[in-house]
Design an enzyme around this catalytic site. Structure first.
Site, PDB file in Angstrom:
ATOM      1  N   CYS A  19      -2.443  -0.260   7.497  1.00  0.00           N
ATOM      2  CA  CYS A  19      -1.677   0.977   7.362  1.00  0.00           C
ATOM      3  C   CYS A  19      -1.772   1.833   8.621  1.00  0.00           C
ATOM      4  CB  CYS A  19      -2.143   1.739   6.135  1.00  0.00           C
ATOM      5  SG  CYS A  19      -1.734   0.865   4.590  1.00  0.00           S
ATOM      6  N   CYS A  62      -6.310   1.920   5.787  1.00  0.00           N
ATOM      7  CA  CYS A  62      -6.904   0.672   6.276  1.00  0.00           C
ATOM      8  C   CYS A  62      -6.278   0.326   7.633  1.00  0.00           C
ATOM      9  CB  CYS A  62      -6.658  -0.452   5.272  1.00  0.00           C
ATOM     10  SG  CYS A  62      -4.920  -0.977   5.148  1.00  0.00           S
ATOM     11  N   GLU A  82       0.875   3.909   1.766  1.00  0.00           N
ATOM     12  CA  GLU A  82       1.327   4.348   3.083  1.00  0.00           C
ATOM     13  C   GLU A  82       2.526   3.534   3.569  1.00  0.00           C
ATOM     14  OE1 GLU A  82      -3.296   4.369   3.433  1.00  0.00           O
ATOM     15  OE2 GLU A  82      -1.765   3.398   2.197  1.00  0.00           O
ATOM     16  N   HIS A 142       0.846  -1.189   0.000  1.00  0.00           N
ATOM     17  CA  HIS A 142       0.000   0.000   0.000  1.00  0.00           C
ATOM     18  C   HIS A 142       0.884   1.242   0.000  1.00  0.00           C
ATOM     19  CE1 HIS A 142      -3.852  -1.985   1.802  1.00  0.00           C
ATOM     20  NE2 HIS A 142      -3.289  -2.746   0.878  1.00  0.00           N
TER      21      HIS A 142
END
Length: 151
Positions: free
Chosen positions: A88, A85, A57, A55
């Protein structure tokens, strides 16, 4: 509320747009230090790396930690185009990010304002300052267009 510098969010949006062009879910992230210097500008790379943890992040936090030579980024702010999410949010807490700015809310997968509300849990040992809704319309439209083309 701290007045955010919109330049990092614009950089995160540009990264998200590039991700969409190559078939990745269009989420971008920018990590800046206390002076406003950009340490990382990343986008989702889940498909490209065949890695469910790639992801935007996490990639930004990894790059920032690599550059700093340490996992604690407590003088850094993270700008993300979508509400993080749970995975993260956990990484953001572990990195001790100072401030989190995000654009669009995510009622399905978000974990900051939605779902588990990670930073509000008693087991969360670090809570960044959180500011949502920055350029939310643009980020939301980018996501709607991306998923609209896939359906």
């Amino acid at each position: 509320m701290t007045d955010p510098d919109m330049k990092p969010m614009a950089l995160a949006m540009a990264a998200a747009e590039r991700a969409a062009q190559v078939g990745e879910v269009p989420v971008g992230a920018v990590l800046v230090d206390a002076t406003g210097a950009v340490l990382a500008q990343t986008a989702n790379r889940v498909e490209a790396l065949a890695d469910p943890t790639a992801h935007a992040e996490l990639l930004a936090l990894r790059e920032g930690a690599r550059l700093r030579g340490r996992p604690i980024l407590d003088d850094c702010d993270l700008y993300v185009t979508l509400e993080p999410c749970a995975m993260c949010a956990g990484a953001i807490a572990l990195a001790r990010i100072r401030r989190l700015y995000f654009a669009a809310s995510d009622s399905k997968g978000g974990a900051v304002e939605h779902g588990p509300r990670f930073f509000q849990q008693p087991t969360c040992h670090h809570r960044p300052e959180v500011y949502g809704g920055l350029d939310a319309t643009r980020a939301g439209e980018l996501l709607r267009r991306f998923f609209g083309h896939r359906r």
